[in-house]
Motif scaffolding. Structure first.
Motif, PDB file in Angstrom:
ATOM      1  N   MET A  27       0.836  -1.212   0.000  1.00 25.61           N
ATOM      2  CA  MET A  27       0.000   0.000   0.000  1.00 25.61           C
ATOM      3  C   MET A  27       0.867   1.258   0.000  1.00 25.61           C
ATOM      4  N   ASP A  28       1.921   1.262   0.797  1.00 29.47           N
ATOM      5  CA  ASP A  28       2.819   2.418   0.843  1.00 29.47           C
ATOM      6  C   ASP A  28       3.508   2.627  -0.505  1.00 29.47           C
ATOM      7  N   THR A  29       3.974   1.541  -1.115  1.00 29.81           N
ATOM      8  CA  THR A  29       4.635   1.623  -2.412  1.00 29.81           C
ATOM      9  C   THR A  29       3.690   2.201  -3.457  1.00 29.81           C
ATOM     10  N   GLU A  30       2.458   1.731  -3.477  1.00 30.61           N
ATOM     11  CA  GLU A  30       1.473   2.236  -4.432  1.00 30.61           C
ATOM     12  C   GLU A  30       1.146   3.708  -4.166  1.00 30.61           C
ATOM     13  N   HIS A  31       1.050   4.083  -2.910  1.00 30.66           N
ATOM     14  CA  HIS A  31       0.780   5.480  -2.556  1.00 30.66           C
ATOM     15  C   HIS A  31       1.872   6.396  -3.109  1.00 30.66           C
ATOM     16  N   ARG A  64       3.959   5.758  -5.554  1.00 32.05           N
ATOM     17  CA  ARG A  64       3.934   5.726  -7.010  1.00 32.05           C
ATOM     18  C   ARG A  64       2.866   6.685  -7.532  1.00 32.05           C
ATOM     19  N   LEU A  65       1.695   6.653  -6.928  1.00 33.36           N
ATOM     20  CA  LEU A  65       0.626   7.550  -7.351  1.00 33.36           C
ATOM     21  C   LEU A  65       0.972   9.015  -7.088  1.00 33.36           C
ATOM     22  N   GLU A  66       1.674   9.291  -5.999  1.00 35.93           N
ATOM     23  CA  GLU A  66       2.133  10.661  -5.724  1.00 35.93           C
ATOM     24  C   GLU A  66       3.060  11.150  -6.838  1.00 35.93           C
ATOM     25  N   ARG A  67       3.981  10.286  -7.275  1.00 38.47           N
ATOM     26  CA  ARG A  67       4.906  10.674  -8.351  1.00 38.47           C
ATOM     27  C   ARG A  67       4.144  10.914  -9.656  1.00 38.47           C
ATOM     28  N   VAL A  68       3.175  10.073  -9.965  1.00 35.27           N
ATOM     29  CA  VAL A  68       2.368  10.246 -11.175  1.00 35.27           C
ATOM     30  C   VAL A  68       1.596  11.566 -11.110  1.00 35.27           C
ATOM     31  N   ALA A  69       1.006  11.859  -9.966  1.00 32.18           N
ATOM     32  CA  ALA A  69       0.247  13.101  -9.803  1.00 32.18           C
ATOM     33  C   ALA A  69       1.148  14.324  -9.932  1.00 32.18           C
ATOM     34  N   GLN A  70       2.347  14.275  -9.360  1.00 27.47           N
ATOM     35  CA  GLN A  70       3.270  15.404  -9.460  1.00 27.47           C
ATOM     36  C   GLN A  70       3.714  15.624 -10.903  1.00 27.47           C
ATOM     37  N   ALA A  71       3.959  14.541 -11.629  1.00 32.58           N
ATOM     38  CA  ALA A  71       4.354  14.659 -13.036  1.00 32.58           C
ATOM     39  C   ALA A  71       3.220  15.260 -13.859  1.00 32.58           C
ATOM     40  N   ALA A  72       1.991  14.832 -13.608  1.00 30.99           N
ATOM     41  CA  ALA A  72       0.839  15.395 -14.314  1.00 30.99           C
ATOM     42  C   ALA A  72       0.686  16.880 -13.988  1.00 30.99           C
ATOM     43  N   HIS A  73       0.885  17.246 -12.735  1.00 28.52           N
ATOM     44  CA  HIS A  73       0.799  18.650 -12.324  1.00 28.52           C
ATOM     45  C   HIS A  73       1.825  19.491 -13.079  1.00 28.52           C
ATOM     46  N   ARG A  74       3.049  19.010 -13.143  1.00 30.16           N
ATOM     47  CA  ARG A  74       4.092  19.758 -13.860  1.00 30.16           C
ATOM     48  C   ARG A  74       3.759  19.894 -15.346  1.00 30.16           C
ATOM     49  N   ARG A  75       3.235  18.819 -15.966  1.00 28.76           N
ATOM     50  CA  ARG A  75       2.854  18.865 -17.377  1.00 28.76           C
ATOM     51  C   ARG A  75       1.751  19.884 -17.618  1.00 28.76           C
ATOM     52  N   ILE A  76       0.746  19.894 -16.760  1.00 30.20           N
ATOM     53  CA  ILE A  76      -0.369  20.831 -16.903  1.00 30.20           C
ATOM     54  C   ILE A  76       0.108  22.264 -16.726  1.00 30.20           C
ATOM     55  N   GLN A  77       0.928  22.506 -15.727  1.00 32.77           N
ATOM     56  CA  GLN A  77       1.432  23.867 -15.511  1.00 32.77           C
ATOM     57  C   GLN A  77       2.280  24.332 -16.677  1.00 32.77           C
TER      58      GLN A  77
END
Length: 60
Positions: A18-22, A24-37
């Protein structure tokens, strides 16, 4: 909650997964945020829609 359903070594494995998946999802969300900005050309704190184009857009 993991300790309620799982016991011992199994609980540790489930929590680790669960921690590993959490993280991983944080990294995906941060990458999406940077792309959108990058596409939007800046940050918009006023609640207006992000504008895609050259340079930051400032709502009037």
């Amino acid at each position: 909650m993991v300790d309620v359903v799982y016991f011992g070594e199994q609980a540790v494995k489930v929590q680790y997964a669960m921690d590993t998946e959490h993280f991983r999802l944080e990294r995906v969300a941060q990458a999406a945020h940077r792309r959108i900005q990058k596409l939007a050309g800046g940050r918009c704190a006023c609640g207006a829609a992000l504008q895609i184009g050259v340079g930051p857009k400032v709502p009037s």
